[in-house]
Design an enzyme around this catalytic site. Structure first.
Site, mmCIF file in Angstrom:
data_model
loop_
_atom_site.group_PDB
_atom_site.id
_atom_site.type_symbol
_atom_site.label_atom_id
_atom_site.label_comp_id
_atom_site.label_asym_id
_atom_site.label_seq_id
_atom_site.Cartn_x
_atom_site.Cartn_y
_atom_site.Cartn_z
ATOM 1 N N LYS A 82 -55.431 92.407 -29.938
ATOM 2 C CA LYS A 82 -55.796 92.238 -28.537
ATOM 3 C C LYS A 82 -56.531 90.908 -28.380
ATOM 4 O O LYS A 82 -57.518 90.645 -29.080
ATOM 5 C CB LYS A 82 -56.703 93.400 -28.135
ATOM 6 C CG LYS A 82 -56.471 93.904 -26.739
ATOM 7 C CD LYS A 82 -57.211 95.214 -26.564
ATOM 8 C CE LYS A 82 -57.280 95.584 -25.117
ATOM 9 N NZ LYS A 82 -58.192 96.691 -24.892
HETATM 10 C C1 E4P Z 1 -58.018 98.455 -21.949
HETATM 11 O O1 E4P Z 1 -57.397 97.960 -22.834
HETATM 12 C C2 E4P Z 1 -59.476 98.459 -21.825
HETATM 13 O O2 E4P Z 1 -60.028 98.860 -23.054
HETATM 14 C C3 E4P Z 1 -59.971 99.431 -20.808
HETATM 15 O O3 E4P Z 1 -58.925 100.043 -20.079
HETATM 16 C C4 E4P Z 1 -61.067 98.882 -19.972
HETATM 17 O O4 E4P Z 1 -61.473 99.862 -19.071
HETATM 18 P P1 E4P Z 1 -62.864 99.807 -18.297
HETATM 19 O O5 E4P Z 1 -62.741 98.789 -17.199
HETATM 20 O O6 E4P Z 1 -63.031 101.196 -17.744
HETATM 21 O O7 E4P Z 1 -63.907 99.437 -19.309
#
Ligand code: E4P
Length: 212
Positions: A82
């Protein structure tokens, strides 16, 4: 639509194993569950799912991200690196894609970031619906725009709807036709249940007893 579980909690990943295609994490999530060493937790999670496990780099500098990305990818073939949707993150994406390493371009808040992610060979792009909504914008409108751009240009990058805050986000993302969505255990539970189903079961069970 693939469903990923947005957690590093191995109990939840095992419990919901029948419904998920993989896992997504981020540094906030990992810091909650990886108490000492990240590598063993990543290996453990990879052993529980059949698909990709997204693990985010911590650094933001090009050289460091490349090193970190390659190191993460060497942990298990299911690891998807990522990377942030920044200039350096996109450059790293391009290099890792050439090496055949799966990538997930995260923190995507604009159609042009998604366009560039596709051009750099990203496996997934993660538009953050909830965080855009929180900032007074329309997160689902971004997902629709990215979907139009990808369809019009026949890009293969998979849209991974992220930062999902409600089952309506899941429904709308599926209706747009994204390839994947990542949800918290709480939202996944809500996707699997309905109070009227529970109430209906209770009524049937009572009627059955009375009838006998
Ligand atoms: C996705 O890859 C992220 O980890 C996640 O969906 C972020 O979500 P949040 O905005 O609730 O922290």
């Amino acid at each position: 639509m693939k469903i990923f579980l947005d957690t590093a909690n191995v109990e939840d990943i095992s419990f919901y194993g029948d419904f998920i295609d993989g896992v997504t994490t981020n540094p906030t999530i990992m810091s909650k569950y990886a108490h000492s060493e990240h590598t063993s937790l990543i290996r453990q999670i990879c052993g529980l799912v059949s698909g990709h496990v997204s693990v985010e780099v911590i650094s933001s500098d090009f050289n460091e991200m490349i090193k970190e990305g390659r190191q993460l990818a060497s942990i298990d073939s299911k690891v998807c690196v990522k990377l942030p949707c920044t200039l350096d993150g996109l450059k790293v994406c391009k290099r890792l894609s050439i090496d055949g390493i799966a990538t997930n371009l995260t923190l995507c808040f604009s159609p042009t970031q998604a366009l560039m992610a596709a051009k750099c060979g990203a496996t997934y792009v993660s538009p953050f619906i909830g965080r855009l909504d929180d900032a007074g914008h329309d997160g689902l409108a971004l997902v629709e725009d990215i979907s139009d751009i990808y369809n019009a240009n026949e890009y293969e990058t998979i849209i991974l709807a992220a930062s999902i805050r409600s089952i309506n986000h899941v429904i709308q993302a599926a209706m747009i036709g994204v390839g994947a969505a990542t949800v918290s255990p709480k939202i996944l539970k809500q996707c699997l249940e309905h109070p009227l189903t529970d109430k209906g079961l209770e009524i049937f069970a009572n009627d059955w007893k009375v009838g006998k």
